[in-house]
Design a protein around this motif. Structure first.
Motif, PDB file in Angstrom:
ATOM      1  N   SER A  14       0.817  -1.200   0.000  1.00  0.00           N
ATOM      2  CA  SER A  14       0.000   0.000   0.000  1.00  0.00           C
ATOM      3  C   SER A  14       0.854   1.254   0.000  1.00  0.00           C
ATOM      4  CB  SER A  14      -0.911  -0.011   1.231  1.00  0.00           C
ATOM      5  OG  SER A  14      -0.122  -0.006   2.399  1.00  0.00           O
ATOM      6  N   VAL A  15       0.191   2.394  -0.105  1.00  0.00           N
ATOM      7  CA  VAL A  15       0.869   3.678  -0.057  1.00  0.00           C
ATOM      8  C   VAL A  15       0.312   4.444   1.135  1.00  0.00           C
ATOM      9  CG1 VAL A  15       1.455   5.756  -1.375  1.00  0.00           C
ATOM     10  CG2 VAL A  15       1.006   3.632  -2.564  1.00  0.00           C
ATOM     11  N   PRO A  16       0.718   4.105   2.357  1.00  0.00           N
ATOM     12  CA  PRO A  16       0.229   4.788   3.537  1.00  0.00           C
ATOM     13  C   PRO A  16       0.905   6.142   3.700  1.00  0.00           C
ATOM     14  CG  PRO A  16       1.834   3.153   4.177  1.00  0.00           C
ATOM     15  CD  PRO A  16       1.650   3.026   2.689  1.00  0.00           C
ATOM     16  N   LEU A  17       0.407   6.945   4.626  1.00  0.00           N
ATOM     17  CA  LEU A  17       0.989   8.259   4.858  1.00  0.00           C
ATOM     18  C   LEU A  17       2.356   8.175   5.506  1.00  0.00           C
ATOM     19  CD1 LEU A  17      -2.064  10.366   6.057  1.00  0.00           C
ATOM     20  CD2 LEU A  17      -0.938  10.446   3.854  1.00  0.00           C
ATOM     21  N   ARG A  18       2.653   7.112   6.233  1.00  0.00           N
ATOM     22  CA  ARG A  18       3.906   7.028   6.966  1.00  0.00           C
ATOM     23  C   ARG A  18       5.069   6.546   6.110  1.00  0.00           C
ATOM     24  NH1 ARG A  18       4.313   6.807  12.325  1.00  0.00           N
ATOM     25  NH2 ARG A  18       5.807   5.112  12.189  1.00  0.00           N
ATOM     26  N   LEU A 290     -20.425   7.094 -10.388  1.00  0.00           N
ATOM     27  CA  LEU A 290     -19.850   7.489  -9.098  1.00  0.00           C
ATOM     28  C   LEU A 290     -18.519   8.222  -9.281  1.00  0.00           C
ATOM     29  CD1 LEU A 290     -20.564   4.295  -6.963  1.00  0.00           C
ATOM     30  CD2 LEU A 290     -21.815   6.459  -6.957  1.00  0.00           C
ATOM     31  N   ASN A 291     -17.593   7.591 -10.035  1.00  0.00           N
ATOM     32  CA  ASN A 291     -16.257   8.156 -10.265  1.00  0.00           C
ATOM     33  C   ASN A 291     -15.550   8.518  -8.963  1.00  0.00           C
ATOM     34  OD1 ASN A 291     -17.892   9.448 -12.974  1.00  0.00           O
ATOM     35  ND2 ASN A 291     -15.996   8.306 -13.302  1.00  0.00           N
ATOM     36  N   ALA A 292     -15.860   7.775  -7.899  1.00  0.00           N
ATOM     37  CA  ALA A 292     -15.233   8.050  -6.606  1.00  0.00           C
ATOM     38  C   ALA A 292     -13.815   7.517  -6.598  1.00  0.00           C
ATOM     39  CB  ALA A 292     -16.040   7.394  -5.487  1.00  0.00           C
ATOM     40  N   PRO A 293     -12.852   8.247  -6.030  1.00  0.00           N
ATOM     41  CA  PRO A 293     -11.465   7.766  -5.989  1.00  0.00           C
ATOM     42  C   PRO A 293     -11.329   6.538  -5.108  1.00  0.00           C
ATOM     43  CG  PRO A 293     -11.719   9.746  -4.653  1.00  0.00           C
ATOM     44  CD  PRO A 293     -12.997   9.563  -5.395  1.00  0.00           C
ATOM     45  N   ALA A 294     -10.427   5.614  -5.517  1.00  0.00           N
ATOM     46  CA  ALA A 294     -10.201   4.371  -4.776  1.00  0.00           C
ATOM     47  C   ALA A 294      -9.268   4.651  -3.614  1.00  0.00           C
ATOM     48  CB  ALA A 294      -9.631   3.298  -5.688  1.00  0.00           C
ATOM     49  N   ILE A 295      -9.809   5.273  -2.577  1.00  0.00           N
ATOM     50  CA  ILE A 295      -9.054   5.620  -1.376  1.00  0.00           C
ATOM     51  C   ILE A 295      -9.721   4.949  -0.193  1.00  0.00           C
ATOM     52  CG2 ILE A 295      -8.279   7.490   0.124  1.00  0.00           C
ATOM     53  CD1 ILE A 295      -8.330   9.320  -2.285  1.00  0.00           C
ATOM     54  N   ASN A 296      -8.943   4.366   0.682  1.00  0.00           N
ATOM     55  CA  ASN A 296      -9.467   3.690   1.861  1.00  0.00           C
ATOM     56  C   ASN A 296      -8.719   4.184   3.110  1.00  0.00           C
ATOM     57  OD1 ASN A 296     -11.008   1.827   3.369  1.00  0.00           O
ATOM     58  ND2 ASN A 296      -9.373   0.300   3.246  1.00  0.00           N
ATOM     59  N   PRO A 297      -9.421   4.739   4.109  1.00  0.00           N
ATOM     60  CA  PRO A 297     -10.859   4.994   4.215  1.00  0.00           C
ATOM     61  C   PRO A 297     -11.332   5.992   3.157  1.00  0.00           C
ATOM     62  CG  PRO A 297      -9.783   5.167   6.354  1.00  0.00           C
ATOM     63  CD  PRO A 297      -8.695   5.123   5.326  1.00  0.00           C
ATOM     64  N   GLY A 303     -15.854   8.022  11.987  1.00  0.00           N
ATOM     65  CA  GLY A 303     -15.387   7.091  13.015  1.00  0.00           C
ATOM     66  C   GLY A 303     -14.106   6.394  12.664  1.00  0.00           C
ATOM     67  N   VAL A 304     -13.248   7.019  11.851  1.00  0.00           N
ATOM     68  CA  VAL A 304     -11.985   6.415  11.426  1.00  0.00           C
ATOM     69  C   VAL A 304     -10.911   6.668  12.479  1.00  0.00           C
ATOM     70  CG1 VAL A 304     -10.187   6.398   9.670  1.00  0.00           C
ATOM     71  CG2 VAL A 304     -12.579   6.720   9.005  1.00  0.00           C
ATOM     72  N   ASP A 305     -10.214   5.615  12.889  1.00  0.00           N
ATOM     73  CA  ASP A 305      -9.116   5.744  13.851  1.00  0.00           C
ATOM     74  C   ASP A 305      -8.069   6.701  13.270  1.00  0.00           C
ATOM     75  OD1 ASP A 305      -6.794   5.400  15.409  1.00  0.00           O
ATOM     76  OD2 ASP A 305      -7.287   3.317  15.855  1.00  0.00           O
ATOM     77  N   PRO A 306      -7.639   7.726  14.018  1.00  0.00           N
ATOM     78  CA  PRO A 306      -6.636   8.670  13.494  1.00  0.00           C
ATOM     79  C   PRO A 306      -5.325   8.005  13.092  1.00  0.00           C
ATOM     80  CG  PRO A 306      -7.680   9.545  15.466  1.00  0.00           C
ATOM     81  CD  PRO A 306      -8.135   8.125  15.348  1.00  0.00           C
ATOM     82  N   LEU A 307      -5.022   6.819  13.616  1.00  0.00           N
ATOM     83  CA  LEU A 307      -3.780   6.126  13.272  1.00  0.00           C
ATOM     84  C   LEU A 307      -3.924   5.229  12.043  1.00  0.00           C
ATOM     85  CD1 LEU A 307      -2.484   5.133  16.840  1.00  0.00           C
ATOM     86  CD2 LEU A 307      -1.854   7.112  15.432  1.00  0.00           C
TER      87      LEU A 307
END
Length: 334
Positions: A14-18, A290-297, A303-307
């Motif tokens: 994946s390509v996480p922020l960290r 929809l054309n929504a970007p494939a981003i998770n979350p 209610g997404v955990d900040p970490l």
């Protein structure tokens, strides 16, 4: 595109922020002459990918030049199998090397006329039923099970469509029986006593290595190998290329398994183009409307955990340092 011929002599990272990595599983080879590293489903706990290639060079693993102690790139090419290889060698002046591209013509790696193809070779023999589906409804998706997909993506419009083709595992494919018309698993190609490929079915004349000799051609009919050949007219003898002007992607998920029941350890995602790649990477989007970007979350999720790592999938592999630091704790560059 058509032509004619005759025989001559990871789970996805994946390509996480960290931390940023290329979005694909990582493996090894040069050209078509890669060693078939079969374990026969023995002591390994997982099935692994040796190589994904288009015959002209490898798509996976990604490669990078080794740098010496003073940071100078050397002529030694390393296979990127883990993040440490990137940390040790990736620099702005020493990026990931480009993957092999298809020529625009219907030619094979030896220069002879022939079909384009993609293949993936594994450490263990493939369970054919985990890749190929012989049901009538599956023929619209080239007889592929959900474990494997080959798609063409337009990064500008976001359109994505499966590529029509014929798929072989160990030289076998699901095809109509000429007598009964029933769809059956049939051996079209096998290796002869000299290590050359032969057509066991006349419909296999356009299989790479049958009409004209290729280096390491027996690998293409190995039980450890699946090969995808574009085929829009159900005739391998009319040579075809993959679509031009689009990203060509092969995805193989952990649903693929070996004959010994071992599942693939990581999802493999390879990408290339026909001709030079003038396409900029874009975030994958959902189909219209929809054309929504494939981003998770996803955008707007509550209610997404900040970490939680934010994972975005792109239309092609990225140069990691253009997105952010490999081992920092901050957000990517903007």
């Amino acid at each position: 595109m058509k032509g004619n011929s005759s025989r001559s002599s990871t789970r996805t990272l994946s390509v996480p922020l960290r931390a940023t990595l290329l979005g694909a599983s990582l493996v090894a080879m040069t050209g078509c002459g890669v060693e078939d590293k079969s374990s026969g489903g023995g002591s390994e706990t997982a099935m692994n990918l040796n190589v994904m290639s288009n015959g002209f060079g490898q798509l996976l693993p990604h490669q990078i030049q080794e740098i010496n102690d003073i940071g100078i790139p050397q002529p030694v090419i390393l296979q990127v199998r883990d993040q440490q290889t990137l940390i040790d060698n990736l620099r702005l002046d020493n990026p990931i090397l480009p993957v092999a591209k298809f020529p625009e013509q219907t030619i094979l790696p030896n220069g002879a006329a022939g079909n384009h193809y993609l293949f993936a070779n594994f450490t263990q023999p493939i369970d054919v039923t985990s890749v190929l589906d012989g049901s009538p409804g599956s023929q619209a998706s080239s007889g592929l099970s959900a474990a494997v997909s080959v798609t063409a993506i337009d990064p500008v419009s976001g359109d994505s469509a499966p590529i029509q083709g014929r798929v072989f595992v160990g030289g076998q494919t699901f095809a109509n029986n000429p007598t009964s018309g029933a769809v059956e698993l049939t051996t079209w190609v096998s290796e002869d006593s000299s290590g050359n490929l032969r057509a066991d079915d006349p419909r296999a004349a356009g299989f790479p290595g049958v009409l004209t000799a290729l280096q390491g051609e027996a690998l293409l009919a190995s039980p450890n190998t699946l090969i995808f050949i574009p085929d829009t007219d159900n005739n391998l003898s009319t040579f075809e290329t993959f679509p031009t002007g689009l990203q060509i992607r092969m995805r193989i998920t952990t649903a693929l398994s070996s004959t010994g029941g071992k599942e693939l350890g990581n999802t493999a995602l390879g990408s290339t183009t026909v001709g030079a790649d003038f396409l900029a990477p874009e975030i994958i989007t959902a189909p219209p409307p929809l054309n929504a970007p494939a981003i998770n979350p996803g955008n707007g999720d509550l209610g997404v955990d900040p970490l939680t790592n934010i994972v975005a999938e792109f239309t092609e592999p990225l140069q990691p340092l253009t997105l952010g630091s490999l081992n920092g704790a901050g957000v990517p560059n903007t």
